[in-house]
Enzyme design. Structure first.
Site, short mmCIF file in Angstrom:
data_model
loop_
_atom_site.label_atom_id
_atom_site.label_comp_id
_atom_site.label_asym_id
_atom_site.label_seq_id
_atom_site.Cartn_x
_atom_site.Cartn_y
_atom_site.Cartn_z
N HIS A 30 -33.46 -67.51 -23.33
CA HIS A 30 -34.88 -67.30 -24.30
C HIS A 30 -34.86 -68.20 -25.59
CE1 HIS A 30 -32.21 -63.27 -24.38
NE2 HIS A 30 -32.63 -63.61 -23.47
N LYS A 41 -31.85 -59.90 -27.65
CA LYS A 41 -30.62 -60.42 -27.87
C LYS A 41 -29.75 -60.62 -26.61
CE LYS A 41 -28.28 -56.83 -25.87
NZ LYS A 41 -27.45 -57.38 -24.74
#
Length: 330
Positions: A79, A97
């Site tokens: 990420h 997330k």
């Protein structure tokens, strides 16, 4: 109407089945490109979803000057690295997330955003934009439940596949990072502040080395939030928000269906009242709001500082379990 031209980094299932279709229904999103490490995979998804451009590498998509923003549904450990590369390529970023593997990594991304203030970055906690959550938030903020005292949340599914990314420690797998992060996020969202301290109990899978069940208590000073999440229990989710006069029970708090109405129950001394919400796609709503922030150069709905603070709470739950005591957050 002007739209943001989006590129998708990865052909991950969450993107293919949920986020991309949701954003394609948005008034402000144009899904213009998708990338995979394999051009055949990228082309197959592009053909299926009607995306005009397919790339055989993430770098190639980032080099496309026609792309304004990227959505990143890569494994957790990728990420922040790819969000940083996207910023370097002058792209806005919507990232799945949890924002990263650690709070320090999240801080690294926050620092980079501080050096590129014209770019928007947001963690994709889509649930917050669904009408049922907006209703719950409004009820609490307007004092319609009395004093908020406690929140109880539960989120579980069963997955013991060793090849699944959620069961791979090096990829940031485990229940707390995958679904427990929702329980922590919603608590902070509804209380509208950060917990002063947390207590956690984590159980690990002996073969995978990732947490297969985690429970926690978040102490907000004037109230608490308790949760349990698990990757090896029967599938279930529920949230209860309890005030001194009214309680709100959310039936499907996280994976709200995109093809059926949702409902919450309001509990009070007058009895139980059912509230029905029209069909809504939280991924469409998220795409609209983030794209509007880009087009209007306004703040994103959820600032990146929120993602950093969520990571701090996640880390504190792990630390509390290891040390067997409360962990202060400051």
């Amino acid at each position: 109407m002007k739209k943001v031209r989006w590129g998708i980094l990865s052909t991950a299932k969450i993107g293919r089945e949920k986020v991309i279709p949701g954003m394609q229904a948005s008034a402000f999103c144009d899904i213009a490109a998708i990338a995979s490490r394999n051009i055949e995979d990228a082309q197959a998804v592009a053909n299926k979803l009607g995306i005009s451009k397919a790339y055989g590498s993430y770098e190639a998509l980032l080099d496309d000057q026609d792309i304004d923003a990227v959505y990143i549904p890569l494994p957790n450990q990728l990420h922040v690295p790819w969000a940083l590369k996207a910023l370097e390529a002058n792209k806005h970023v919507l990232c799945e997330k949890p924002i990263g593997l650690t709070a320090a990594e999240a801080q690294q991304l926050l620092k980079a955003v501080g050096q590129k203030l014209h770019l928007k970055v947001m963690e994709a906690f889509m649930y917050r934009f669904h009408p049922q959550w907006q209703y719950a938030k409004e009820m609490v903020m307007e004092g319609k439940i009395g004093d908020l005292k406690t929140i109880q949340s539960f989120f579980s599914y069963y997955n013991d596949d060793p090849n699944n990314i959620r069961n791979q420690k090096e990829a940031g797998g485990g229940g707390l990072m995958d679904i427990g992060c929702y329980c922590i996020s919603l608590s902070r969202f509804i209380f509208d502040k950060e917990p002063a301290r947390v207590m956690g109990k984590v159980e690990y899978d002996k073969n995978f080395g990732v947490d297969q069940m985690a429970s926690g208590v978040l102490d907000f000073g004037f109230g608490t939030s308790t949760f349990t999440c698990s990757t090896q229990l029967t599938p279930f989710q529920r949230v209860n928000i309890l005030g001194t006069t009214v309680g709100i029970e959310i039936e499907i708090p996280f994976n709200a269906p995109t093809d059926a109405p949702t409902k919450v129950w309001v509990h009070s001394k007058q009895g139980k009242k059912e509230i029905i919400f029209d069909i809504a796609n939280q991924y469409t709503l998220q795409g609209d709001l983030f794209s509007q922030a880009i087009l209007n150069d306004t703040p994103v709905p959820t600032p990146l500082e929120d993602a950093v603070n969520n990571m701090k709470a996640i880390e504190a739950i792990f630390e509390s379990s290891d040390k067997g005591r409360w962990i202060e957050l400051g």
